[in-house]
Design an enzyme around this catalytic site. Structure first.
Site, PDB file in Angstrom:
ATOM      1  CG  ASP A   1      -8.409  -4.799  -2.457  1.00 44.43           C
ATOM      2  OD1 ASP A   1      -9.595  -4.596  -2.142  1.00 44.43           O
ATOM      3  OD2 ASP A   1      -7.760  -4.056  -3.204  1.00 44.43           O
TER       4      ASP A   1
ATOM      5  CG  HIS B   1      -2.111   0.876   1.046  1.00 42.16           C
ATOM      6  ND1 HIS B   1      -2.051   2.243   1.180  1.00 42.16           N
ATOM      7  CD2 HIS B   1      -3.370   0.573   0.699  1.00 42.16           C
ATOM      8  CE1 HIS B   1      -3.245   2.741   0.934  1.00 42.16           C
ATOM      9  NE2 HIS B   1      -4.066   1.763   0.622  1.00 42.16           N
TER      10      HIS B   1
HETATM   11  N1  ACO Z   1       3.970  -7.944  -3.880  1.00 42.58           N
HETATM   12  C1  ACO Z   1       5.330  -7.979  -4.023  1.00 42.58           C
HETATM   13  N2  ACO Z   1       6.098  -6.864  -4.061  1.00 42.58           N
HETATM   14  C2  ACO Z   1       5.468  -5.697  -3.954  1.00 42.58           C
HETATM   15  C3  ACO Z   1       4.074  -5.586  -3.784  1.00 42.58           C
HETATM   16  C4  ACO Z   1       3.332  -6.779  -3.748  1.00 42.58           C
HETATM   17  N3  ACO Z   1       2.003  -6.745  -3.632  1.00 42.58           N
HETATM   18  N4  ACO Z   1       3.731  -4.282  -3.703  1.00 42.58           N
HETATM   19  C5  ACO Z   1       4.875  -3.596  -3.812  1.00 42.58           C
HETATM   20  N5  ACO Z   1       5.917  -4.436  -3.962  1.00 42.58           N
HETATM   21  C6  ACO Z   1       7.322  -4.083  -4.124  1.00 42.58           C
HETATM   22  C7  ACO Z   1       7.580  -3.625  -5.553  1.00 42.58           C
HETATM   23  O1  ACO Z   1       7.938  -4.699  -6.393  1.00 42.58           O
HETATM   24  C8  ACO Z   1       8.707  -2.643  -5.352  1.00 42.58           C
HETATM   25  O2  ACO Z   1       9.892  -3.372  -5.127  1.00 42.58           O
HETATM   26  P1  ACO Z   1      11.307  -2.817  -5.653  1.00 42.58           P
HETATM   27  O3  ACO Z   1      11.507  -1.505  -4.944  1.00 42.58           O
HETATM   28  O4  ACO Z   1      12.255  -3.864  -5.253  1.00 42.58           O
HETATM   29  O5  ACO Z   1      11.161  -2.653  -7.131  1.00 42.58           O
HETATM   30  C9  ACO Z   1       8.360  -1.968  -4.025  1.00 42.58           C
HETATM   31  O6  ACO Z   1       7.576  -2.930  -3.311  1.00 42.58           O
HETATM   32  C10 ACO Z   1       7.559  -0.701  -4.206  1.00 42.58           C
HETATM   33  O7  ACO Z   1       6.404  -1.031  -4.995  1.00 42.58           O
HETATM   34  P2  ACO Z   1       5.557   0.011  -5.790  1.00 42.58           P
HETATM   35  O8  ACO Z   1       4.679  -0.702  -6.764  1.00 42.58           O
HETATM   36  O9  ACO Z   1       6.465   1.082  -6.329  1.00 42.58           O
HETATM   37  O10 ACO Z   1       4.709   0.627  -4.608  1.00 42.58           O
HETATM   38  P3  ACO Z   1       3.483   1.598  -4.797  1.00 42.58           P
HETATM   39  O11 ACO Z   1       3.367   2.379  -3.565  1.00 42.58           O
HETATM   40  O12 ACO Z   1       3.596   2.326  -6.078  1.00 42.58           O
HETATM   41  O13 ACO Z   1       2.285   0.546  -4.998  1.00 42.58           O
HETATM   42  C11 ACO Z   1       0.438  -0.776  -4.801  1.00 42.58           C
HETATM   43  C12 ACO Z   1       1.270   0.321  -4.132  1.00 42.58           C
HETATM   44  C13 ACO Z   1       0.018  -0.347  -6.210  1.00 42.58           C
HETATM   45  C14 ACO Z   1      -0.816  -0.998  -3.964  1.00 42.58           C
HETATM   46  C15 ACO Z   1       1.292  -2.062  -4.856  1.00 42.58           C
HETATM   47  O14 ACO Z   1       1.661  -2.461  -3.577  1.00 42.58           O
HETATM   48  C16 ACO Z   1       0.571  -3.190  -5.575  1.00 42.58           C
HETATM   49  O15 ACO Z   1       0.570  -3.232  -6.816  1.00 42.58           O
HETATM   50  N6  ACO Z   1      -0.050  -4.146  -4.806  1.00 42.58           N
HETATM   51  C17 ACO Z   1      -0.771  -5.247  -5.405  1.00 42.58           C
HETATM   52  C18 ACO Z   1      -2.130  -4.781  -5.885  1.00 42.58           C
HETATM   53  C19 ACO Z   1      -3.062  -4.501  -4.737  1.00 42.58           C
HETATM   54  O16 ACO Z   1      -3.215  -5.255  -3.808  1.00 42.58           O
HETATM   55  N7  ACO Z   1      -3.759  -3.352  -4.858  1.00 42.58           N
HETATM   56  C20 ACO Z   1      -4.741  -2.916  -3.873  1.00 42.58           C
HETATM   57  C21 ACO Z   1      -4.227  -1.733  -3.113  1.00 42.58           C
HETATM   58  S1  ACO Z   1      -5.417  -1.224  -1.901  1.00 42.58           S
HETATM   59  C22 ACO Z   1      -6.573  -0.435  -2.803  1.00 42.58           C
HETATM   60  O17 ACO Z   1      -6.360   0.168  -3.798  1.00 42.58           O
HETATM   61  C23 ACO Z   1      -7.939  -0.563  -2.370  1.00 42.58           C
END
Ligand code: ACO
Length: 381
Positions: free
Chosen positions: A317, A263
């Site tokens: 979620d 998140h």
């Molecule tokens: N699983 C594994 N690794 C993850 C995850 C995950 N769910 N989320 C983030 N990371 C890692 C990324 O790979 C990245 O790693 P790196 O720095 O080594 O490249 C680091 O954590 C940062 O990730 P970002 O995607 O840049 O983080 P951001 O803050 O942009 O994304 C998000 C947040 C979009 C929610 C992300 O965590 C994600 O895609 N999660 C999965 C989808 C999800 O569950 N969405 C629901 C969110 S809650 C809502 O909207 C109601």
């Protein structure tokens, strides 16, 4: 503007774009407050409609205000036969979020537009959107099965009535109560993508139905509300608790995301996920276990030591899909149900935006070609 002086912030991370008094998140402590009230207390003591009132009008309603609000919502739950007929023309194979986005936008055709300085117009738009969105989702569910939508029942509460319209049977009061608490948990979350989209749309002074349609379209994406569907697909793919470790190994190796984890705001377990997990357990005690819950717990246990140090924990979620699954709700309705709830937050932000409006018009850093001469068609390679 000289774009060399601008600093790009992808995803606007850490960039404030408005003042807001609706919701406060402490992502390091896992705290979430709506108008100053904790999510733990609201989900225990309030109802979804009372919470929606609090979010939209800023204070808890008095008993009379709450009664009037509930009655007004009840009176506006029905859809015009024209909206129902329009929905009958939607392809049955279409995603319910697309059906909802189109139906919500269509309300702008029926109700006078852009009288947004008229408090009655604002009040009526709030009532209509909160009242009609659940009816639209239930109607599409029956229409796509080849059935006629059923009418709302005035003797049922907001949540019981939705479950009744969706499943065609009156639900156990515990199921309806758990569902109502899920709506409270999802009602607001500051400037997430769909709420930001609602505020950008609101800032043009367009009508509230366009504001909500724009937010619904944004919520549909798999990185936002759509993740709760993908969580169940992921758990079904893992199949057994024993497979969770190897699934996680592969996901980390392939740099793929674990759905329902991570998140932008929370660096600890999302407080809503903690409550949703307890709600799921309540349902399993009452209606029987779900083997996917064991898979989810195993995945969480494996993931926390590996992703936790990066601040990646279960988000809202991760457990919501398991609750909806136990309530017998089809998977592709999980995100539309999120919209039933989040419409309260979107409307609160719509009102707040109108209260101190300035149209959103951010800047860019231009990376295209320098000025160049036109090339006629015959000279192009
Ligand atoms: N699983 C594994 N690794 C993850 C995850 C995950 N769910 N989320 C983030 N990371 C890692 C990324 O790979 C990245 O790693 P790196 O720095 O080594 O490249 C680091 O954590 C940062 O990730 P970002 O995607 O840049 O983080 P951001 O803050 O942009 O994304 C998000 C947040 C979009 C929610 C992300 O965590 C994600 O895609 N999660 C999965 C989808 C999800 O569950 N969405 C629901 C969110 S809650 C809502 O909207 C109601």
């Amino acid at each position: 503007m000289d774009s060399n002086k601008l600093i790009l912030k992808p995803g606007l991370e850490g960039v404030p774009v408005t003042n807001s008094s609706i919701c406060d998140i402490d992502g390091n402590k896992g705290k979430l407050l709506y108008r100053g009230y904790s999510i733990e207390e609201l989900s225990q003591k309030s109802s979804f409609l009372e919470t929606a009132y609090l979010l939209i009008w800023g204070e808890l309603p008095t008993a009379i205000q709450l009664r009037d609000f509930e009655q007004e919502v009840q009176m506006h739950r029905r859809l015009s036969f024209r909206v129902r007929d329009m929905m009958k023309c939607f392809p049955a194979t279409g995603h319910p979020m697309d059906a909802l986005q189109s139906s919500a936008a269509s309300l702008g055709l029926f109700y006078s537009r852009r009288a947004i300085d008229d408090p009655n117009y604002i009040y009526n738009a709030v009532i209509r959107l909160i009242a009609k969105i659940p009816t639209m989702i239930a109607a599409f569910q029956l229409i796509r099965k080849g059935q006629d939508p059923i009418q709302p029942r005035d003797d049922l509460t907001y949540s019981s009535n939705f479950l009744y319209m969706l499943t065609e049977k009156e639900q156990d009061p515990i199921a309806a109560k758990v569902f109502d608490r899920c709506l409270i948990l999802h009602a607001e979350h500051s400037l997430n993508a769909s709420t930001f989209s609602a505020r950008v749309t609101a800032s043009t002074l367009t009508d509230p139905y366009a504001v909500i349609a724009s937010a619904v379209g944004t919520l549909a994406g798999p990185l936002h509300g759509g993740a709760n569907e993908d969580v169940i697909a992921m758990l079904e793919e893992i199949k057994t608790p024993e497979n969770a470790a190897s699934f996680l190994d592969n996901a980390i190796k392939n740099k793929s995301k674990i759905m329902g984890f991570g998140h932008r705001e929370y660096k600890v377990k999302d407080p809503r996920a903690i409550i949703l997990q307890k709600l799921a357990e309540e349902l399993f005690i009452r209606f029987g276990a779900d083997e996917m819950y064991e898979v989810a717990k195993s995945l969480e246990a494996e993931a926390i030591p590996r992703l936790g140090p990066k601040g990646i924990f279960p988000n809202v979620d991760f457990y919501s899909g398991l609750v909806y699954r136990k309530l017998g709700i089809p998977r592709d309705l999980f995100t539309p149900i999120f919209a039933i709830s989040r419409v309260a937050g979107w409307l609160a932000h719509w009102r707040e935006q109108l209260g101190a409006n300035r149209i959103f018009r951010p800047s860019q850093i231009y990376t295209g070609s320098a000025p160049r001469d036109w090339i006629s068609l015959e000279n192009r390679k």
